[in-house]
Design a protein around this motif. Sequence first.
Motif, PDB file in Angstrom:
ATOM      1  N   PRO A  40       3.937  76.217 -92.156  1.00  0.00           N
ATOM      2  CA  PRO A  40       3.159  76.461 -93.252  1.00  0.00           C
ATOM      3  C   PRO A  40       1.847  77.180 -93.223  1.00  0.00           C
ATOM      4  CG  PRO A  40       3.750  74.109 -93.100  1.00  0.00           C
ATOM      5  CD  PRO A  40       4.239  74.550 -92.020  1.00  0.00           C
ATOM      6  N   SER A  41       1.424  77.236 -91.988  1.00  0.00           N
ATOM      7  CA  SER A  41       0.387  78.191 -91.499  1.00  0.00           C
ATOM      8  C   SER A  41       0.754  79.700 -91.845  1.00  0.00           C
ATOM      9  CB  SER A  41      -0.230  78.019 -90.166  1.00  0.00           C
ATOM     10  OG  SER A  41       0.893  78.164 -89.046  1.00  0.00           O
ATOM     11  N   TYR A  42       2.065  79.893 -91.396  1.00  0.00           N
ATOM     12  CA  TYR A  42       2.605  81.283 -91.521  1.00  0.00           C
ATOM     13  C   TYR A  42       2.671  81.847 -92.877  1.00  0.00           C
ATOM     14  CZ  TYR A  42       5.713  85.477 -90.264  1.00  0.00           C
ATOM     15  OH  TYR A  42       6.296  86.362 -89.996  1.00  0.00           O
ATOM     16  N   PHE A  43       3.331  80.985 -93.664  1.00  0.00           N
ATOM     17  CA  PHE A  43       3.233  81.185 -95.387  1.00  0.00           C
ATOM     18  C   PHE A  43       2.021  81.359 -95.695  1.00  0.00           C
ATOM     19  CE2 PHE A  43       7.217  78.697 -94.845  1.00  0.00           C
ATOM     20  CZ  PHE A  43       8.388  79.609 -95.158  1.00  0.00           C
ATOM     21  N   ALA A  44       1.038  80.604 -95.416  1.00  0.00           N
ATOM     22  CA  ALA A  44      -0.200  80.684 -95.906  1.00  0.00           C
ATOM     23  C   ALA A  44      -1.067  81.966 -95.594  1.00  0.00           C
ATOM     24  CB  ALA A  44      -1.129  79.412 -95.687  1.00  0.00           C
ATOM     25  N   MET A  45      -0.869  82.217 -94.181  1.00  0.00           N
ATOM     26  CA  MET A  45      -1.356  83.578 -93.768  1.00  0.00           C
ATOM     27  C   MET A  45      -0.823  84.849 -94.486  1.00  0.00           C
ATOM     28  SD  MET A  45      -1.574  84.796 -89.777  1.00  0.00           S
ATOM     29  CE  MET A  45      -2.082  86.345 -89.411  1.00  0.00           C
ATOM     30  N   LYS A  46       0.550  84.648 -94.629  1.00  0.00           N
ATOM     31  CA  LYS A  46       0.906  85.959 -95.371  1.00  0.00           C
ATOM     32  C   LYS A  46       0.684  86.044 -96.792  1.00  0.00           C
ATOM     33  CE  LYS A  46       5.757  88.009 -95.732  1.00  0.00           C
ATOM     34  NZ  LYS A  46       7.326  88.143 -95.496  1.00  0.00           N
ATOM     35  N   TYR A  47       0.571  84.977 -97.346  1.00  0.00           N
ATOM     36  CA  TYR A  47       0.029  85.010 -98.728  1.00  0.00           C
ATOM     37  C   TYR A  47      -1.127  85.494 -98.833  1.00  0.00           C
ATOM     38  CZ  TYR A  47      -0.963  83.124-103.351  1.00  0.00           C
ATOM     39  OH  TYR A  47      -1.249  83.179-104.746  1.00  0.00           O
ATOM     40  N   LEU A  48      -2.109  84.821 -98.302  1.00  0.00           N
ATOM     41  CA  LEU A  48      -3.528  85.334 -98.104  1.00  0.00           C
ATOM     42  C   LEU A  48      -3.663  86.852 -97.815  1.00  0.00           C
ATOM     43  CD1 LEU A  48      -5.009  82.034 -96.833  1.00  0.00           C
ATOM     44  CD2 LEU A  48      -5.033  82.869 -99.229  1.00  0.00           C
ATOM     45  N   GLN A  49      -2.809  87.401 -96.887  1.00  0.00           N
ATOM     46  CA  GLN A  49      -2.890  88.652 -96.448  1.00  0.00           C
ATOM     47  C   GLN A  49      -2.604  89.550 -97.869  1.00  0.00           C
ATOM     48  OE1 GLN A  49      -0.387  88.822 -93.157  1.00  0.00           O
ATOM     49  NE2 GLN A  49      -2.061  89.263 -91.797  1.00  0.00           N
ATOM     50  N   GLN A  50      -1.402  88.884 -98.517  1.00  0.00           N
ATOM     51  CA  GLN A  50      -0.887  89.841 -99.479  1.00  0.00           C
ATOM     52  C   GLN A  50      -1.934  89.818-100.889  1.00  0.00           C
ATOM     53  OE1 GLN A  50       2.781  87.736-100.256  1.00  0.00           O
ATOM     54  NE2 GLN A  50       3.755  89.089 -99.024  1.00  0.00           N
ATOM     55  N   LYS A  51      -2.919  88.819-100.924  1.00  0.00           N
ATOM     56  CA  LYS A  51      -3.810  88.831-101.931  1.00  0.00           C
ATOM     57  C   LYS A  51      -5.116  89.608-101.431  1.00  0.00           C
ATOM     58  CE  LYS A  51      -1.241  86.519-104.280  1.00  0.00           C
ATOM     59  NZ  LYS A  51      -0.532  87.365-105.313  1.00  0.00           N
ATOM     60  N   GLY A  52      -5.197  90.330-100.240  1.00  0.00           N
ATOM     61  CA  GLY A  52      -6.195  91.050-100.105  1.00  0.00           C
ATOM     62  C   GLY A  52      -7.156  90.476 -98.832  1.00  0.00           C
ATOM     63  N   TYR A  53      -6.756  89.343 -98.353  1.00  0.00           N
ATOM     64  CA  TYR A  53      -7.838  88.672 -97.332  1.00  0.00           C
ATOM     65  C   TYR A  53      -7.362  89.193 -96.011  1.00  0.00           C
ATOM     66  CZ  TYR A  53      -9.091  85.493-100.998  1.00  0.00           C
ATOM     67  OH  TYR A  53      -9.567  84.887-102.387  1.00  0.00           O
ATOM     68  N   ARG A  54      -8.242  89.582 -95.017  1.00  0.00           N
ATOM     69  CA  ARG A  54      -8.282  89.631 -93.804  1.00  0.00           C
ATOM     70  C   ARG A  54      -7.899  88.551 -92.998  1.00  0.00           C
ATOM     71  NH1 ARG A  54     -10.807  92.683 -88.538  1.00  0.00           N
ATOM     72  NH2 ARG A  54      -9.095  92.502 -87.235  1.00  0.00           N
ATOM     73  N   VAL A  55      -6.677  87.893 -92.597  1.00  0.00           N
ATOM     74  CA  VAL A  55      -6.427  86.402 -92.029  1.00  0.00           C
ATOM     75  C   VAL A  55      -6.364  86.725 -90.472  1.00  0.00           C
ATOM     76  CG1 VAL A  55      -5.383  84.428 -91.970  1.00  0.00           C
ATOM     77  CG2 VAL A  55      -5.648  85.882 -93.970  1.00  0.00           C
ATOM     78  N   ILE A  56      -7.283  86.348 -89.408  1.00  0.00           N
ATOM     79  CA  ILE A  56      -7.276  86.169 -88.190  1.00  0.00           C
ATOM     80  C   ILE A  56      -6.761  85.058 -87.596  1.00  0.00           C
ATOM     81  CG2 ILE A  56      -8.685  86.988 -86.168  1.00  0.00           C
ATOM     82  CD1 ILE A  56     -10.466  88.406 -87.874  1.00  0.00           C
ATOM     83  N   PRO A  57      -5.638  85.013 -86.670  1.00  0.00           N
ATOM     84  CA  PRO A  57      -5.016  83.701 -86.221  1.00  0.00           C
ATOM     85  C   PRO A  57      -5.866  83.546 -85.134  1.00  0.00           C
ATOM     86  CG  PRO A  57      -3.541  85.606 -85.742  1.00  0.00           C
ATOM     87  CD  PRO A  57      -4.489  86.145 -86.668  1.00  0.00           C
ATOM     88  N   VAL A  58      -6.153  82.267 -85.110  1.00  0.00           N
ATOM     89  CA  VAL A  58      -6.574  81.359 -84.086  1.00  0.00           C
ATOM     90  C   VAL A  58      -5.746  80.529 -83.329  1.00  0.00           C
ATOM     91  CG1 VAL A  58      -8.560  80.152 -82.858  1.00  0.00           C
ATOM     92  CG2 VAL A  58      -9.004  81.835 -84.674  1.00  0.00           C
ATOM     93  N   ASN A  59      -5.147  80.595 -82.097  1.00  0.00           N
ATOM     94  CA  ASN A  59      -4.258  79.831 -81.226  1.00  0.00           C
ATOM     95  C   ASN A  59      -4.337  80.040 -79.967  1.00  0.00           C
ATOM     96  OD1 ASN A  59      -1.817  78.353 -80.519  1.00  0.00           O
ATOM     97  ND2 ASN A  59      -1.014  78.675 -82.445  1.00  0.00           N
ATOM     98  N   PRO A  60      -4.688  78.967 -79.095  1.00  0.00           N
ATOM     99  CA  PRO A  60      -4.927  79.299 -77.743  1.00  0.00           C
ATOM    100  C   PRO A  60      -3.640  79.639 -77.173  1.00  0.00           C
ATOM    101  CG  PRO A  60      -6.201  77.444 -78.127  1.00  0.00           C
ATOM    102  CD  PRO A  60      -5.597  77.768 -79.567  1.00  0.00           C
ATOM    103  N   LYS A  61      -2.411  78.874 -77.321  1.00  0.00           N
ATOM    104  CA  LYS A  61      -1.146  79.300 -76.911  1.00  0.00           C
ATOM    105  C   LYS A  61      -0.666  80.701 -77.092  1.00  0.00           C
ATOM    106  CE  LYS A  61       2.308  77.771 -79.339  1.00  0.00           C
ATOM    107  NZ  LYS A  61       3.604  77.254 -80.141  1.00  0.00           N
ATOM    108  N   ASP A  62      -0.884  81.303 -78.324  1.00  0.00           N
ATOM    109  CA  ASP A  62      -0.441  82.696 -78.699  1.00  0.00           C
ATOM    110  C   ASP A  62      -1.690  83.797 -78.538  1.00  0.00           C
ATOM    111  OD1 ASP A  62       2.095  81.833 -79.121  1.00  0.00           O
ATOM    112  OD2 ASP A  62       1.523  81.265 -81.336  1.00  0.00           O
ATOM    113  N   ALA A  63      -2.855  83.173 -77.818  1.00  0.00           N
ATOM    114  CA  ALA A  63      -3.716  84.374 -77.558  1.00  0.00           C
ATOM    115  C   ALA A  63      -3.321  85.848 -77.046  1.00  0.00           C
ATOM    116  CB  ALA A  63      -5.059  83.799 -76.623  1.00  0.00           C
ATOM    117  N   GLY A  64      -3.713  86.818 -77.663  1.00  0.00           N
ATOM    118  CA  GLY A  64      -3.287  88.190 -76.924  1.00  0.00           C
ATOM    119  C   GLY A  64      -2.036  88.682 -77.747  1.00  0.00           C
TER     120      GLY A  64
END
Length: 167
Positions: A40-64
Motif C-alpha cells: 500500500p505505501s508504494y501505491f500511495a507514494m506513486k499516486y501522491l507523486q502523480q498529484k504533484g507532491y514530492r514524497v521522500i521515503p523513510v525506511n532504515p532497511k532500504d536507506a541509500g
Amino acid sequence: MSTVLEKIDHDAYDDDYIRGILRSVNVIAMVGASSNWNRPSYFAMKYLQQKGYRVIPVNPKDAGKEILGEKVYASLGEIPVKVDMVDCFRNSDAIPPIADEAIKIGAKVLWLQLGVRHDEAAKKAEAAGLKVVMNRCPKIEYGRLSQEIGWMGVNTRVISSKRQRRI
C-alpha cells in the motif's frame, strides 16, 4: 496551524480540515515506505507523486536506495529538505518516536495511515503546533475530495476535456 485551543475530532474529520492540509503541503516524508510494488505505501507514494507532491521515503532497511526516483533515508532527521507532512505507514506502537522526530524537524502535519492511531502522540504533536490526522490515507482522501473516486469507487466521468484541478 493547529493550536492547543483548537479541538479536532479524530473520529470524524471535517472535509475542510483535510482539504486544507492537502493544499498546504508540498513535501511529504513517508515513514515505512516500501520498495515492494504491491505494498500500500508504494501505491500511495506513486499516486501522491502523480498529484504533484514530492514524497521522500523513510525506511532504515532500504536507506541509500531509491524508491520511485527518490532516495530513501533511515530517519526523518536525515532528510536534507524541509518536510511539510510526515505520513506514517507503521503500526500504532511505533508512532511516539516518529511524532517526536516530526516535531523536531518542524513538520506541519503528522498523518497516520488507515488502522493507525495513537492519541497520546497526537496530543503531543498538536501541543507542538502540528495538525494531526489518524486512521486515514492521504491518497484516498485526495481522491475523494477531488471527486476522482465516485460512489462506484472510480471516476464516473466517461470522457472529459477539463484539466484536472488540484484540490
